[in-house]
Motif scaffolding. Structure first.
Motif, PDB file in Angstrom:
ATOM      1  N   SER A 132      74.702   2.481  54.847  1.00  0.00           N
ATOM      2  CA  SER A 132      74.807   3.378  53.694  1.00  0.00           C
ATOM      3  C   SER A 132      75.869   4.440  53.942  1.00  0.00           C
ATOM      4  O   SER A 132      76.132   4.815  55.083  1.00  0.00           O
ATOM      5  CB  SER A 132      73.461   4.054  53.401  1.00  0.00           C
ATOM      6  OG  SER A 132      73.083   4.890  54.481  1.00  0.00           O
ATOM      7  N   VAL A 133      76.473   4.896  52.855  1.00  0.00           N
ATOM      8  CA  VAL A 133      77.580   5.848  52.942  1.00  0.00           C
ATOM      9  C   VAL A 133      77.411   6.932  51.898  1.00  0.00           C
ATOM     10  O   VAL A 133      76.980   6.676  50.774  1.00  0.00           O
ATOM     11  CB  VAL A 133      78.943   5.143  52.736  1.00  0.00           C
ATOM     12  CG1 VAL A 133      80.081   6.146  52.739  1.00  0.00           C
ATOM     13  CG2 VAL A 133      79.177   4.078  53.800  1.00  0.00           C
ATOM     14  N   SER A 134      77.721   8.167  52.273  1.00  0.00           N
ATOM     15  CA  SER A 134      77.789   9.275  51.319  1.00  0.00           C
ATOM     16  C   SER A 134      79.102  10.004  51.552  1.00  0.00           C
ATOM     17  O   SER A 134      79.766   9.779  52.566  1.00  0.00           O
ATOM     18  CB  SER A 134      76.602  10.234  51.495  1.00  0.00           C
ATOM     19  OG  SER A 134      76.618  10.783  52.805  1.00  0.00           O
ATOM     20  N   GLY A 135      79.490  10.865  50.627  1.00  0.00           N
ATOM     21  CA  GLY A 135      80.791  11.500  50.798  1.00  0.00           C
ATOM     22  C   GLY A 135      80.958  12.804  50.054  1.00  0.00           C
ATOM     23  O   GLY A 135      80.201  13.129  49.141  1.00  0.00           O
ATOM     24  N   VAL A 148      80.867  16.576  45.790  1.00  0.00           N
ATOM     25  CA  VAL A 148      80.338  15.231  46.046  1.00  0.00           C
ATOM     26  C   VAL A 148      81.366  14.182  45.642  1.00  0.00           C
ATOM     27  O   VAL A 148      82.016  14.297  44.601  1.00  0.00           O
ATOM     28  CB  VAL A 148      79.020  15.015  45.277  1.00  0.00           C
ATOM     29  CG1 VAL A 148      78.539  13.573  45.434  1.00  0.00           C
ATOM     30  CG2 VAL A 148      77.962  15.986  45.777  1.00  0.00           C
ATOM     31  N   LYS A 160      82.072   9.903  45.115  1.00  0.00           N
ATOM     32  CA  LYS A 160      81.411   8.612  44.946  1.00  0.00           C
ATOM     33  C   LYS A 160      82.400   7.461  44.749  1.00  0.00           C
ATOM     34  O   LYS A 160      82.007   6.379  44.308  1.00  0.00           O
ATOM     35  CB  LYS A 160      80.454   8.675  43.754  1.00  0.00           C
ATOM     36  CG  LYS A 160      79.319   9.689  43.936  1.00  0.00           C
ATOM     37  CD  LYS A 160      78.371   9.680  42.757  1.00  0.00           C
ATOM     38  CE  LYS A 160      77.235  10.673  42.965  1.00  0.00           C
ATOM     39  NZ  LYS A 160      76.295  10.690  41.806  1.00  0.00           N
ATOM     40  N   GLN A 190      82.563   1.814  47.694  1.00  0.00           N
ATOM     41  CA  GLN A 190      81.478   0.842  47.606  1.00  0.00           C
ATOM     42  C   GLN A 190      81.475  -0.022  48.854  1.00  0.00           C
ATOM     43  O   GLN A 190      82.500  -0.155  49.537  1.00  0.00           O
ATOM     44  CB  GLN A 190      81.606  -0.016  46.355  1.00  0.00           C
ATOM     45  CG  GLN A 190      82.926  -0.741  46.222  1.00  0.00           C
ATOM     46  CD  GLN A 190      83.060  -1.470  44.903  1.00  0.00           C
ATOM     47  OE1 GLN A 190      82.054  -1.809  44.272  1.00  0.00           O
ATOM     48  NE2 GLN A 190      84.278  -1.723  44.472  1.00  0.00           N
ATOM     49  N   LEU A 243      83.593  10.722  54.229  1.00  0.00           N
ATOM     50  CA  LEU A 243      82.503   9.760  54.067  1.00  0.00           C
ATOM     51  C   LEU A 243      81.658   9.723  55.325  1.00  0.00           C
ATOM     52  O   LEU A 243      82.195   9.718  56.436  1.00  0.00           O
ATOM     53  CB  LEU A 243      83.054   8.360  53.791  1.00  0.00           C
ATOM     54  CG  LEU A 243      83.878   8.186  52.514  1.00  0.00           C
ATOM     55  CD1 LEU A 243      84.358   6.756  52.408  1.00  0.00           C
ATOM     56  CD2 LEU A 243      83.085   8.583  51.291  1.00  0.00           C
ATOM     57  N   GLU A 244      80.372   9.698  55.129  1.00  0.00           N
ATOM     58  CA  GLU A 244      79.440   9.615  56.251  1.00  0.00           C
ATOM     59  C   GLU A 244      78.587   8.367  56.083  1.00  0.00           C
ATOM     60  O   GLU A 244      77.948   8.181  55.044  1.00  0.00           O
ATOM     61  CB  GLU A 244      78.553  10.863  56.270  1.00  0.00           C
ATOM     62  CG  GLU A 244      77.592  10.914  57.433  1.00  0.00           C
ATOM     63  CD  GLU A 244      76.876  12.251  57.509  1.00  0.00           C
ATOM     64  OE1 GLU A 244      77.446  13.191  58.081  1.00  0.00           O
ATOM     65  OE2 GLU A 244      75.753  12.331  56.971  1.00  0.00           O
ATOM     66  N   LYS A 304      75.618   5.558  57.645  1.00  0.00           N
ATOM     67  CA  LYS A 304      74.473   5.410  58.548  1.00  0.00           C
ATOM     68  C   LYS A 304      74.063   3.944  58.618  1.00  0.00           C
ATOM     69  O   LYS A 304      74.169   3.228  57.634  1.00  0.00           O
ATOM     70  CB  LYS A 304      73.291   6.244  58.061  1.00  0.00           C
ATOM     71  CG  LYS A 304      73.564   7.733  58.054  1.00  0.00           C
ATOM     72  CD  LYS A 304      72.335   8.511  57.597  1.00  0.00           C
ATOM     73  CE  LYS A 304      72.592   9.998  57.595  1.00  0.00           C
ATOM     74  NZ  LYS A 304      71.418  10.793  57.155  1.00  0.00           N
TER      75      LYS A 304
END
Length: 515
Positions: free
Chosen positions: A462-465, A489, A491, A494, A512-513, A515
């Motif tokens: 999974s990635v967030s940013g 934030v 987005k 993908q 981007l982070e 996990k």
């Protein structure tokens, strides 16, 4: 499975749709046990007695209504702590070779004044001196880097300064330090032996400076640091490769801790261009100078390799950054300039070069910290703001003391007026907790870029940013609108079949982070 976090820092340049770019650039990252550690000191800063960097910047005096600790602004202390600056260079610059350290110790009312002959001809009252600076470094938790006076000073003067700040026994200089209120030595390890000796530091030849360096270094004894002092020689200006060759050939390796290199992204010293009101032509030319850092580091490193194949001597890029015309209405000698998204791009691209050359580049200092050149902080009386460059340095701080991950990237071109530059650069690292960070920079001022990174071997699910963006390349933070450019934030990415696809929008900084 161990958690792995990937940080992708991407710097971009306009407001086009992030989904308009179809060509994909593949970034391949490799684990390598033999890869070097990215020394945290690459992320160092520089504070010179120049314009409003010290006075009216860091230092407002302990009677100021601005909240301070021993005269240093608390808001600046807080901001620099959050930036995790690893070292701070002082007192110059050109100022260092006119600075006599004994003028800046003892009761402030008894300190002599001098004229700052290099920067505006203003009166320097020496109210900010050795104790003030080294105590500030302790507050910040950062390593001090003292630039010694070879140009107008003496061997005895520099030897006495080392003894004053470092000797723990009884001696004339340590006794003087105790008399001035400091019992324990500061144990300063990093020392510059002169500054820009080829220019404002004395207009010396390389051969002459090498001989002077050997003399000064001989008498700079130390008793407090395991491994001794890290002595940094005054190195070359940009592509003066003969200077580096002469120093490496004529100074014994054991006397050298580092060799400096200075390079500013200046399009023309006679006509530098405006810091805010610039067009794409000026932007392209500035980035061409910034990206030249890759060539400079590569060629100076190759010369050093001839004489130091084990790479024990550091290449120290202790002055770098963008240099433009001063802000309209400001003192020409104070070098005060604004900081736009152009500077964010410049900073990210330069730091990628340093990271990728971590086996030789082990220290660098952005010029300068507050109110001068490519500053991370600007002040106006009680007001303070953080610049776009601040956020880039903060974003890249995850690479400090992490293991370099070698990567390959076949960059598309950024073309303007028949000339081309690489549109993308990248660097990556893995920290001691196994977290992986990747930094990417898009230099193209108009086109977004799509980047693909294989996540399978990294185990990321999974990635967030977050994103830093603005509507124009010339946008910047002002005292009326200090948060115009700040993180939000993001987005625009993908994951498909274990591959991360990031569409890099122009004019943006993305983190981007995964996990």
């Amino acid at each position: 499975m161990k958690k792995i976090i990937v940080l992708v820092s991407v710097i971009l340049l306009s407001s086009q749709s992030i989904f308009s770019q179809k060509e994909t650039t593949v970034v391949t990252i490799k684990n390598s046990e033999s890869a070097p550690i990215i020394n945290k000191n690459i992320y160092g800063h520089f504070a010179e007695h120049l314009g409003r960097c010290i006075y009216g910047g860091f230092f407002v005096g302990d009677t100021s209504k601005i909240p301070n600790t021993n005269g240093v602004r608390n808001d600046i202390i807080k901001a620099l702590k959050e930036l995790k600056i690893p070292n701070l260079r002082w007192p110059g610059g050109c100022f260092a070779d006119t600075y006599h350290w004994k003028d800046g110790i003892g009761p402030k009312e008894n300190r002599p004044t001098i004229v700052n002959q290099w920067w505006g001809g203003v009166t320097e009252d020496n109210s900010f001196g050795t104790h003030d600076f080294l105590n500030l470094c302790e507050l910040l938790g950062t390593e001090p880097y003292l630039a010694g006076n070879m140009g107008s000073g003496t061997v005895q003067e520099m030897a006495d300064w080392v003894q004053y700040v470092n000797f723990n026994g009884k001696s004339p200089m340590s006794d003087l330090r105790v008399k001035n209120g400091r019992k324990e030595p500061w144990k300063v390890k990093i020392w510059g032996v002169g500054n820009e000796a080829w220019g404002c530091g004395g207009n010396m030849t390389a051969d002459y400076y090498a001989g002077e360096y050997r003399k000064y270094a001989t008498f700079m004894s130390d008793w407090s640091n395991s491994g001794g002092l890290m002595r940094v020689a005054s190195g070359a200006s940009s592509d003066d490769y003969n200077w580096t060759e002469t120093l490496m050939k004529n100074i014994p390796n054991q006397m050298l801790g580092g060799v400096a290199l200075h390079h500013y992204s200046v399009i023309d010293w006679a006509k530098k261009g405006d810091g805010v009101d610039f067009d794409e032509d000026l932007y392209f030319k500035t980035m061409k100078q910034a990206l030249k850092m890759e060539e400079l580091v590569t060629k100076h490193s190759a010369i050093m390799d001839k004489y130091d194949p084990n790479k024990k001597i550091a290449l120290v890029v202790d002055e770098w950054g963008g240099w433009y015309e001063v802000e309209k209405g400001s003192n020409p000698g104070f070098l005060y300039q604004q900081n736009t998204m152009r500077d964010a791009v410049l900073a990210g691209a330069t730091l990628n070069v340093f990271n990728n050359h971590a086996e030789r580049v082990r220290m660098a200092n952005l010029a300068q910290c507050v109110n001068v050149l490519q500053a991370v902080i600007l002040t106006d009386k009680t007001k303070m703001l953080l610049t776009p460059t601040y956020y880039i340095m903060q974003m890249y701080s995850v690479h400090q003391d992490a293991k370099l991950l070698p990567l390959t990237i076949n960059s598309p071109s950024y073309t303007f007026n028949g000339e081309s530059l690489p549109a993308l650069s990248a660097s990556a690292s893995k920290d001691k907790n196994g977290l992986v960070h990747i930094s990417l920079v898009n230099v193209d001022s108009k086109k977004p870029n799509t980047i693909e990174i294989d996540l399978n071997e990294l185990g990321i699910k999974s990635v967030s940013g977050v994103i830093v963006t603005s509507s124009k390349l010339q946008d910047h933070n002002t005292f009326d609108n200090p948060t115009k450019i700040q993180p939000a934030v993001f987005k625009g990415f993908q994951i498909k079949k274990g591959k991360l696809e990031v569409v890099i929008p122009p004019f943006s900084v993305v983190t981007l982070e995964g996990k």
